[in-house]
Design a protein around this motif. Structure first.
Motif, PDB file in Angstrom:
ATOM      1  N   ASP A 254       0.827  -1.203   0.000  1.00  0.00           N
ATOM      2  CA  ASP A 254       0.000   0.000   0.000  1.00  0.00           C
ATOM      3  C   ASP A 254       0.859   1.250   0.000  1.00  0.00           C
ATOM      4  OD1 ASP A 254      -2.349  -1.445  -0.022  1.00  0.00           O
ATOM      5  OD2 ASP A 254      -2.461  -1.539   2.168  1.00  0.00           O
ATOM      6  N   VAL A 255       1.959   1.217   0.725  1.00  0.00           N
ATOM      7  CA  VAL A 255       2.860   2.368   0.750  1.00  0.00           C
ATOM      8  C   VAL A 255       3.466   2.586  -0.630  1.00  0.00           C
ATOM      9  CG1 VAL A 255       4.961   3.326   1.752  1.00  0.00           C
ATOM     10  CG2 VAL A 255       3.368   2.046   3.194  1.00  0.00           C
ATOM     11  N   ALA A 256       3.886   1.504  -1.276  1.00  0.00           N
ATOM     12  CA  ALA A 256       4.483   1.611  -2.609  1.00  0.00           C
ATOM     13  C   ALA A 256       3.482   2.146  -3.621  1.00  0.00           C
ATOM     14  CB  ALA A 256       5.008   0.251  -3.056  1.00  0.00           C
ATOM     15  N   ALA A 257       2.211   1.754  -3.472  1.00  0.00           N
ATOM     16  CA  ALA A 257       1.174   2.193  -4.413  1.00  0.00           C
ATOM     17  C   ALA A 257       0.711   3.610  -4.143  1.00  0.00           C
ATOM     18  CB  ALA A 257      -0.015   1.236  -4.352  1.00  0.00           C
ATOM     19  N   ASN A 258       0.981   4.112  -2.937  1.00  0.00           N
ATOM     20  CA  ASN A 258       0.479   5.431  -2.544  1.00  0.00           C
ATOM     21  C   ASN A 258       1.588   6.245  -1.887  1.00  0.00           C
ATOM     22  OD1 ASN A 258      -2.497   4.930  -3.080  1.00  0.00           O
ATOM     23  ND2 ASN A 258      -2.034   3.273  -1.670  1.00  0.00           N
ATOM     24  N   PRO A 259       2.476   6.834  -2.682  1.00  0.00           N
ATOM     25  CA  PRO A 259       3.615   7.553  -2.112  1.00  0.00           C
ATOM     26  C   PRO A 259       3.230   8.822  -1.359  1.00  0.00           C
ATOM     27  CG  PRO A 259       3.520   7.830  -4.498  1.00  0.00           C
ATOM     28  CD  PRO A 259       2.534   6.772  -4.152  1.00  0.00           C
ATOM     29  N   ARG A 260       2.054   9.374  -1.640  1.00  0.00           N
ATOM     30  CA  ARG A 260       1.582  10.563  -0.933  1.00  0.00           C
ATOM     31  C   ARG A 260       0.278  10.248  -0.227  1.00  0.00           C
ATOM     32  NH1 ARG A 260       5.319  14.761  -0.457  1.00  0.00           N
ATOM     33  NH2 ARG A 260       6.659  14.689  -2.301  1.00  0.00           N
ATOM     34  N   ILE A 261       0.060  10.894   0.907  1.00  0.00           N
ATOM     35  CA  ILE A 261      -1.141  10.609   1.676  1.00  0.00           C
ATOM     36  C   ILE A 261      -1.607  11.865   2.399  1.00  0.00           C
ATOM     37  CG2 ILE A 261       0.091   9.890   3.773  1.00  0.00           C
ATOM     38  CD1 ILE A 261      -2.001   7.626   4.022  1.00  0.00           C
ATOM     39  N   SER A 262      -2.910  12.050   2.457  1.00  0.00           N
ATOM     40  CA  SER A 262      -3.520  13.115   3.242  1.00  0.00           C
ATOM     41  C   SER A 262      -4.366  12.482   4.329  1.00  0.00           C
ATOM     42  CB  SER A 262      -4.397  14.006   2.358  1.00  0.00           C
ATOM     43  OG  SER A 262      -3.634  14.680   1.389  1.00  0.00           O
ATOM     44  N   THR A 303      -3.079  16.559   7.745  1.00  0.00           N
ATOM     45  CA  THR A 303      -1.840  16.585   6.959  1.00  0.00           C
ATOM     46  C   THR A 303      -2.240  16.472   5.493  1.00  0.00           C
ATOM     47  OG1 THR A 303      -1.521  14.175   7.020  1.00  0.00           O
ATOM     48  CG2 THR A 303      -0.510  15.480   8.783  1.00  0.00           C
ATOM     49  N   SER A 304      -1.582  17.202   4.620  1.00  0.00           N
ATOM     50  CA  SER A 304      -1.955  17.243   3.216  1.00  0.00           C
ATOM     51  C   SER A 304      -0.796  16.789   2.338  1.00  0.00           C
ATOM     52  CB  SER A 304      -2.393  18.658   2.818  1.00  0.00           C
ATOM     53  OG  SER A 304      -2.775  18.719   1.470  1.00  0.00           O
ATOM     54  N   LEU A 305      -1.029  15.693   1.598  1.00  0.00           N
ATOM     55  CA  LEU A 305      -0.082  15.190   0.606  1.00  0.00           C
ATOM     56  C   LEU A 305       1.313  14.984   1.189  1.00  0.00           C
ATOM     57  CD1 LEU A 305      -1.195  17.397  -2.415  1.00  0.00           C
ATOM     58  CD2 LEU A 305      -1.707  14.975  -2.040  1.00  0.00           C
ATOM     59  N   GLY A 306       1.349  14.374   2.389  1.00  0.00           N
ATOM     60  CA  GLY A 306       2.631  14.058   3.019  1.00  0.00           C
ATOM     61  C   GLY A 306       3.220  12.782   2.449  1.00  0.00           C
ATOM     62  N   THR A 307       4.499  12.552   2.743  1.00  0.00           N
ATOM     63  CA  THR A 307       5.176  11.335   2.292  1.00  0.00           C
ATOM     64  C   THR A 307       4.662  10.140   3.080  1.00  0.00           C
ATOM     65  OG1 THR A 307       7.152  12.593   1.703  1.00  0.00           O
ATOM     66  CG2 THR A 307       7.407  10.215   1.993  1.00  0.00           C
ATOM     67  N   ASN A 308       4.263   9.104   2.394  1.00  0.00           N
ATOM     68  CA  ASN A 308       3.707   7.928   3.042  1.00  0.00           C
ATOM     69  C   ASN A 308       4.824   7.043   3.596  1.00  0.00           C
ATOM     70  OD1 ASN A 308       1.712   6.280   3.956  1.00  0.00           O
ATOM     71  ND2 ASN A 308       0.994   5.603   1.945  1.00  0.00           N
ATOM     72  N   ALA A 309       4.470   6.183   4.560  1.00  0.00           N
ATOM     73  CA  ALA A 309       5.430   5.262   5.170  1.00  0.00           C
ATOM     74  C   ALA A 309       4.661   4.117   5.803  1.00  0.00           C
ATOM     75  CB  ALA A 309       6.285   5.979   6.219  1.00  0.00           C
ATOM     76  N   ALA A 310       5.373   3.035   6.123  1.00  0.00           N
ATOM     77  CA  ALA A 310       4.729   1.862   6.713  1.00  0.00           C
ATOM     78  C   ALA A 310       4.122   2.181   8.073  1.00  0.00           C
ATOM     79  CB  ALA A 310       5.724   0.721   6.829  1.00  0.00           C
ATOM     80  N   SER A 311       4.730   3.100   8.803  1.00  0.00           N
ATOM     81  CA  SER A 311       4.206   3.510  10.105  1.00  0.00           C
ATOM     82  C   SER A 311       4.217   5.033  10.181  1.00  0.00           C
ATOM     83  CB  SER A 311       5.043   2.923  11.245  1.00  0.00           C
ATOM     84  OG  SER A 311       4.528   3.320  12.508  1.00  0.00           O
ATOM     85  N   LEU A 312       3.053   5.607  10.414  1.00  0.00           N
ATOM     86  CA  LEU A 312       2.902   7.060  10.528  1.00  0.00           C
ATOM     87  C   LEU A 312       2.288   7.390  11.877  1.00  0.00           C
ATOM     88  CD1 LEU A 312       1.416   7.795   6.994  1.00  0.00           C
ATOM     89  CD2 LEU A 312       3.755   8.271   7.731  1.00  0.00           C
ATOM     90  N   TYR A 336      -8.244   8.879   5.791  1.00  0.00           N
ATOM     91  CA  TYR A 336      -7.111   9.251   4.950  1.00  0.00           C
ATOM     92  C   TYR A 336      -7.477   9.064   3.485  1.00  0.00           C
ATOM     93  CZ  TYR A 336      -6.151   4.208   4.524  1.00  0.00           C
ATOM     94  OH  TYR A 336      -6.251   2.863   4.273  1.00  0.00           O
ATOM     95  N   LYS A 337      -6.674   9.648   2.593  1.00  0.00           N
ATOM     96  CA  LYS A 337      -6.889   9.547   1.158  1.00  0.00           C
ATOM     97  C   LYS A 337      -5.629   9.025   0.499  1.00  0.00           C
ATOM     98  CE  LYS A 337      -6.979  13.248  -1.424  1.00  0.00           C
ATOM     99  NZ  LYS A 337      -7.388  14.524  -2.037  1.00  0.00           N
ATOM    100  N   THR A 338      -5.782   8.015  -0.333  1.00  0.00           N
ATOM    101  CA  THR A 338      -4.650   7.413  -1.018  1.00  0.00           C
ATOM    102  C   THR A 338      -4.288   8.221  -2.258  1.00  0.00           C
ATOM    103  OG1 THR A 338      -6.061   5.981  -2.352  1.00  0.00           O
ATOM    104  CG2 THR A 338      -5.353   5.136  -0.222  1.00  0.00           C
ATOM    105  N   SER A 339      -3.183   7.857  -2.890  1.00  0.00           N
ATOM    106  CA  SER A 339      -2.695   8.613  -4.046  1.00  0.00           C
ATOM    107  C   SER A 339      -3.634   8.555  -5.239  1.00  0.00           C
ATOM    108  CB  SER A 339      -1.314   8.100  -4.471  1.00  0.00           C
ATOM    109  OG  SER A 339      -0.348   8.421  -3.494  1.00  0.00           O
ATOM    110  N   ASN A 340      -4.465   7.496  -5.350  1.00  0.00           N
ATOM    111  CA  ASN A 340      -5.399   7.446  -6.473  1.00  0.00           C
ATOM    112  C   ASN A 340      -6.718   8.136  -6.165  1.00  0.00           C
ATOM    113  OD1 ASN A 340      -6.879   5.711  -4.856  1.00  0.00           O
ATOM    114  ND2 ASN A 340      -6.648   3.925  -6.170  1.00  0.00           N
ATOM    115  N   GLY A 341      -6.762   8.830  -5.025  1.00  0.00           N
ATOM    116  CA  GLY A 341      -7.933   9.636  -4.699  1.00  0.00           C
ATOM    117  C   GLY A 341      -8.980   8.937  -3.847  1.00  0.00           C
ATOM    118  N   THR A 342      -8.773   7.657  -3.510  1.00  0.00           N
ATOM    119  CA  THR A 342      -9.748   6.927  -2.708  1.00  0.00           C
ATOM    120  C   THR A 342      -9.709   7.405  -1.259  1.00  0.00           C
ATOM    121  OG1 THR A 342      -9.519   4.981  -4.114  1.00  0.00           O
ATOM    122  CG2 THR A 342     -10.475   4.642  -1.927  1.00  0.00           C
TER     123      THR A 342
END
Length: 352
Positions: A254-262, A303-312, A336-342
């Motif tokens: 999931d982290v690899a598929a979503n490098p940015r997260i809000s 948080t808006s469009l931060g760098t994603n990680a396995a543990s936040l 939260y919102k994933t990089s594809n907008g979900t």
């Protein structure tokens, strides 16, 4: 964008030129598949808005500022051409990034050289085809003249159309506020209707298609996140403003598929017969509370469009003590919102 009320024109009575309007919210209601190929979705015009093809009107919203904001437009299955434009003040510069099917990766403003390259290399009349066929960020910049054209052109020269419905994501990177927008879609009506009937809808009171690709004449859907866990603990002392320690753990895929997260932290005040006759939601930003103004949920993100990680880890301070919040039966939620907008709601995280 579809969560803003659209005034959809209805055909005039025979022999008259007096138009009435039907105001609807949500793509499902706004663009039900009635009509025929080459004419407008949602109502029969008795003719076509453009020679040789029909249109789906996106009404204009004057004064609808979108400075440094994001919005999205659903491009349905069966779309043959798409036109979209907006307006920014004359003599100003603005830069936008667009991507079809997923959020753009670019978040930083364009450099001077990049802006110039985007301006001189602009090919709006073929941009719709390129957006559909190229899985890359596309830049659009304002030439200072007022009208800003985002997208134009046909999918191909043979009147081909899209096989599935996907969202077109638009993010403003810099510049003057966008004051309004308008556009039109030309569709193959039977293909559009089949795609519309296969759409998976959101659970909103005014449904839109889900962010994943919607079936049409073919295509696949994007899988949901493999698994995300949220743990919450209270780290503030008794009598002090409530402070939560929220830990979000995700699978590596999931982290690899979503490098940015809000992320969003929300407080729900349930209807209580005193001040609130209906449920009211407030959203905790990094330093203040705010109420959601659609269609811009990113403006109230924690948080808006931060760098994603396995543990936040997130540690919002909620300004009021535990006892004060409980007095109004206030509940705290996290999403939260994933990089594809979900958007993914993890539900209530306090009190547990």
């Amino acid at each position: 964008m579809h969560q803003t009320a659209h005034k959809i024109a209805l055909p005039p009575a025979p022999g008259t030129f007096v138009y009435s309007f039907d105001t609807k919210v949500g793509f499902k209601e706004q663009y039900a598949p009635t009509g025929v190929t080459g004419c407008a979705i949602g109502f029969g015009t008795g003719g076509c808005a453009f020679p040789g093809g029909g249109s789906l009107s996106l009404p204009e919203f004057t004064g609808f500022q979108m400075q440094n904001q994001e919005f999205k437009i659903f491009i349905p299955a069966g779309t043959r051409s798409f036109l979209f434009s907006g307006y920014a003040p004359q003599g100003t510069q603005s830069a936008f990034v667009l991507r079809y099917g997923k959020e753009p990766t670019r978040v930083a403003a364009l450099s001077g050289a990049e802006y110039q390259n985007a301006q001189t290399g602009e090919r709006i009349d073929t941009s719709f085809s390129r957006l559909i066929k190229e899985d890359v960020d596309h830049f659009v910049v304002h030439d200072g003249g007022g009208t800003l054209r985002f997208v134009g052109g046909q999918l191909d020269a043979n009147r081909g159309s899209t096989d599935q419905g996907k969202w077109l994501y638009v993010r403003q990177l810099s510049g003057a506020a966008l004051f309004d927008y308008q556009g039109a879609i030309d569709v193959d009506m039977p293909k559009y209707a089949a795609g519309y009937n296969a759409i998976s809808w959101t659970t909103s009171p005014f449904p839109d298609p889900v962010d994943a690709a919607s079936p049409g004449g073919g295509g696949t859907t994007n899988p949901p996140p493999a698994g995300t866990t949220i743990t919450t603990s209270v780290v503030s002392a008794a009598g002090q403003p409530l402070k939560l320690d929220i830990t979000m753990t995700q699978a590596a895929a999931d982290v690899a598929a979503n490098p940015r997260i809000s992320t969003w932290v929300a407080a729900r005040i349930p209807a209580n017969g005193l001040f609130y006759t209906t449920d009211v939601w407030f959203f905790r930003k990094a330093d203040s509370w705010a109420q959601l103004v659609l269609p811009f949920p990113e403006t109230v993100a924690y948080t808006s469009l931060g760098t994603n990680a396995a543990s936040l880890k997130f540690t919002p301070t909620l300004d009021l003590a535990d006892t004060d919040l409980r007095a109004f039966n206030i509940e705290i939620y996290f999403g939260y919102k994933t990089s594809n907008g979900t958007f993914v709601s993890k539900g209530k995280i306090w009190p547990q």
